[in-house]
Design a protein around this motif. Structure first.
Motif, short mmCIF file in Angstrom:
data_model
loop_
_atom_site.label_atom_id
_atom_site.label_comp_id
_atom_site.label_asym_id
_atom_site.label_seq_id
_atom_site.Cartn_x
_atom_site.Cartn_y
_atom_site.Cartn_z
N ASN A 36 0.81 -1.21 0.00
CA ASN A 36 0.00 0.00 0.00
C ASN A 36 0.84 1.27 0.00
O ASN A 36 2.00 1.27 0.41
N GLY A 37 0.22 2.37 -0.46
CA GLY A 37 0.83 3.68 -0.37
C GLY A 37 1.97 3.91 -1.34
O GLY A 37 2.84 4.75 -1.09
N GLN A 38 1.97 3.20 -2.46
CA GLN A 38 3.06 3.28 -3.41
C GLN A 38 2.51 3.36 -4.83
O GLN A 38 1.30 3.31 -5.05
N THR A 39 3.40 3.53 -5.81
CA THR A 39 2.98 3.39 -7.20
C THR A 39 2.70 1.91 -7.47
O THR A 39 3.10 1.03 -6.72
N ILE A 40 2.00 1.64 -8.56
CA ILE A 40 1.68 0.27 -8.96
C ILE A 40 2.29 0.03 -10.34
O ILE A 40 2.20 0.88 -11.23
N THR A 41 2.93 -1.10 -10.49
CA THR A 41 3.51 -1.49 -11.77
C THR A 41 2.62 -2.54 -12.41
O THR A 41 2.21 -3.50 -11.75
N MET A 286 -10.49 3.77 -2.19
CA MET A 286 -9.42 4.02 -3.14
C MET A 286 -9.10 5.51 -3.12
O MET A 286 -9.98 6.35 -3.33
N GLY A 287 -7.84 5.85 -2.85
CA GLY A 287 -7.43 7.24 -2.79
C GLY A 287 -6.15 7.49 -3.56
O GLY A 287 -5.36 6.57 -3.80
N ASP A 288 -5.97 8.73 -3.96
CA ASP A 288 -4.74 9.17 -4.62
C ASP A 288 -3.87 9.93 -3.64
O ASP A 288 -4.35 10.83 -2.95
N ARG A 289 -2.62 9.58 -3.57
CA ARG A 289 -1.62 10.32 -2.80
C ARG A 289 -0.87 11.17 -3.83
O ARG A 289 0.08 10.73 -4.46
N TRP A 290 -1.35 12.40 -4.02
CA TRP A 290 -0.93 13.22 -5.16
C TRP A 290 0.54 13.65 -5.05
O TRP A 290 0.98 14.19 -4.04
N SER A 301 2.16 10.21 -8.50
CA SER A 301 1.24 9.95 -7.40
C SER A 301 1.18 8.46 -7.05
O SER A 301 1.41 7.59 -7.90
N GLU A 302 0.86 8.22 -5.79
CA GLU A 302 0.80 6.85 -5.27
C GLU A 302 -0.65 6.51 -4.96
O GLU A 302 -1.53 7.37 -4.93
N TYR A 303 -0.88 5.22 -4.73
CA TYR A 303 -2.23 4.71 -4.47
C TYR A 303 -2.36 4.30 -3.01
O TYR A 303 -1.52 3.56 -2.49
N PRO A 391 2.85 7.42 5.62
CA PRO A 391 3.08 5.99 5.86
C PRO A 391 3.04 5.17 4.58
O PRO A 391 2.15 5.33 3.75
N GLY A 392 4.01 4.27 4.45
CA GLY A 392 4.04 3.36 3.31
C GLY A 392 4.63 3.93 2.05
O GLY A 392 4.92 3.19 1.11
N SER A 393 4.83 5.25 2.00
CA SER A 393 5.31 5.87 0.77
C SER A 393 6.76 5.53 0.51
O SER A 393 7.55 5.36 1.44
#
Length: 485
Positions: A36-41, A286-290, A301-303, A391-393
């Motif tokens: 969580n809290g990261q980009t997705i590949t 579902m949120g965006d961490r801009w 941005s991360e998810y 957190p998690g970033s």
């Protein structure tokens, strides 16, 4: 040292398993871990760009649509598919700047797709601006015969004559479609009933007047409707609040209640997905961490995805988890309890090409000291803390444990070859770095203000070689192992 640091020490394996760098999980797999809290590949190894997006389930497949930008302007609405909500496959850019002259330039934000059973069409709505300023405040509509096809642009307009910015779509159990959008320059939230074909506005049916809320998301559970929103603070995260009713949309509605912490763990809501399966039904925030919060761009941005808990039938809560176990077939989304609170942790950075470590020469505490590489040892000049922005970033500042000074692209330069040094910590974009899993193993360390990678100058193996930023290629002199001290 927190347990999260141990997790990061094994980050390459974690990224391969969780972020989709390896083979997709088989469809029959049970619970799958989501980091969580990261980009997705995606399953092709590319960053997934589906920000401000929404989810649609067709059969057993989930389709995620969202923004892909060129810098800050609209490039595409991209669509991805998954059967387990963890491994995502790119399907199509369903709408692009080339789809219609009205879309180049433009800002197309918060795209959502719903299915119209009566017309057998898939309909996309989004917030649309002219790409120069935010004076249009319109919605854009497009339609397709298939969920992942090329959507035909229908045009843009102000719904019922009102300005419209952040928005979402919701289809009730009787098939009626609704648009919920921020109006009156984000001070109101308007709820509109759509026409039977979902292509236009039938009527404005409710107004949340004067609350200054945006980023709406709607879901229904047990006959109770939840409207999840954020405050209007630009790119910066704030406190998520929700209201409920059993009579959507006219109400009566409850007052606003808080969910999550004061920044919703650094995120802004975009959608709530209902995950229904053989063992029950879960609800996934579902949120965006801009990225612009820390000097990056929207595509940095991360998810943040979190299971929603329900203390009562009319209340909800959000708790931070660094890892989720998701079993889409069973309908279960569970947070894994851990110690990942985003606190700083101690580490050193080892270059894949030279085998040497980033070092503050002579342990100097002077502002402007250029970082170098040097043979690895356990001294203070090579001891750093990575402090995540949330957190998690994997975006944060990196400071020397002895000097307390932060890594800094000196003079805020955006030029390739500019030195990376240390300076008093001030949280500028040139002091924010992201750790991105590298295809060759380890991490690329990307300066958020420039998009360039932390590198050993000239691919040198010599002690004392300068640490600089340069165009990201994934070469060995840009790949770093994050090692627990």
């Amino acid at each position: 040292m927190s347990s999260r640091l141990g997790a990061l020490a094994a980050a390459t394996a974690l990224a391969t398993a969780v972020l989709g760098l390896g083979a997709p999980a088989p469809a029959e797999a049970a619970a799958v871990a989501f980091d969580n809290g990261q980009t997705i590949t995606d399953t092709s190894g590319n960053l997934m760009h589906a920000h401000g997006g929404g989810m649609l389930k067709v059969g057993s497949t989930y389709y995620l649509v969202g923004e892909q930008r060129n810098d800050y302007l609209f490039d595409q609405v991209s669509m991805y598919s998954s059967t387990d909500l963890v491994h995502w496959t790119f399907e199509n850019d369903i709408l692009s700047a080339e789809s219609d002259p009205d879309l180049s330039p433009a800002n197309i934000e918060r795209p959502k797709v719903i299915y119209n059973a009566a017309t057998d069409k898939y309909v996309l709505w989004a917030h649309k601006e002219n790409g120069v300023d935010y004076g249009d405040a319109e919605v854009a509509v497009a339609v397709s015969d298939t969920v992942d096809g090329d959507y035909e642009y229908q045009g843009s307009f102000r719904p019922a004559g009102y300005d419209s910015r952040d928005m979402t779509l919701f289809v009730d159990t009787d098939g009626t479609g609704y648009l919920i959008s921020a109006a009156d320059v984000n001070y109101d939230l308007n709820v509109y009933r759509l026409t039977d074909d979902y292509l236009a506005i039938d009527e404005l049916v409710y107004v949340f007047d004067g609350y200054h809320r945006e980023a709406p998301a709607v879901f229904q559970r047990g006959g109770v409707y939840f409207l999840v929103t954020s405050g209007a603070t630009g790119w910066n995260a704030n406190q998520t609040q929700y209201a409920t009713t059993t009579n959507f949309p006219e109400g009566a509605w409850s007052g606003w209640s808080n969910a999550g912490n004061s920044t919703t763990y650094g995120s802004q809501p975009t959608f709530v997905t209902t995950v229904q399966g053989t063992a029950g039904t879960s609800y996934l925030y579902m949120g965006d961490r801009w990225g612009p919060q820390w000097g990056g761009k929207p595509m940095d941005s991360e998810y943040v995805w979190l299971p929603i808990s329900f203390p009562s039938s009319t209340s909800m809560s959000l708790t931070w988890y660094s890892t989720l176990n998701i079993d889409a077939a069973a309908g279960t989304v569970q947070g894994v309890v851990g110690n990942d609170d985003g606190s700083p942790y101690s580490t050193k950075f080892v270059n894949a090409g030279s085998g040497k470590c980033i070092d503050v020469p002579s342990g100097s505490s002077a502002d402007g000291t250029t970082l170098i590489q040097y043979g690895c040892w356990n001294g203070a000049p090579q001891a750093f803390t990575f402090d995540p922005v949330y957190p998690g970033s994997k975006v944060g500042s990196i400071a020397n444990t002895a000097t307390g000074k932060c890594w800094d692209v000196l003079d805020q330069s955006t030029a390739s070859g500019a030195p990376v040094g240390q300076w008093g910590c001030w949280a500028g974009g040139n002091q924010r770095f992201s750790l991105r899993a590298a295809a060759g193993g380890g991490y690329l360390i990307v300066a958020q203000h420039s998009g360039l990678c932390v590198s050993v100058s000239g691919s040198s193996a010599a002690d004392g070689a300068a640490i600089v930023q340069s165009t990201c290629t994934g070469a060995a002199n840009q790949r770093w192992t994050v090692t627990v001290r």
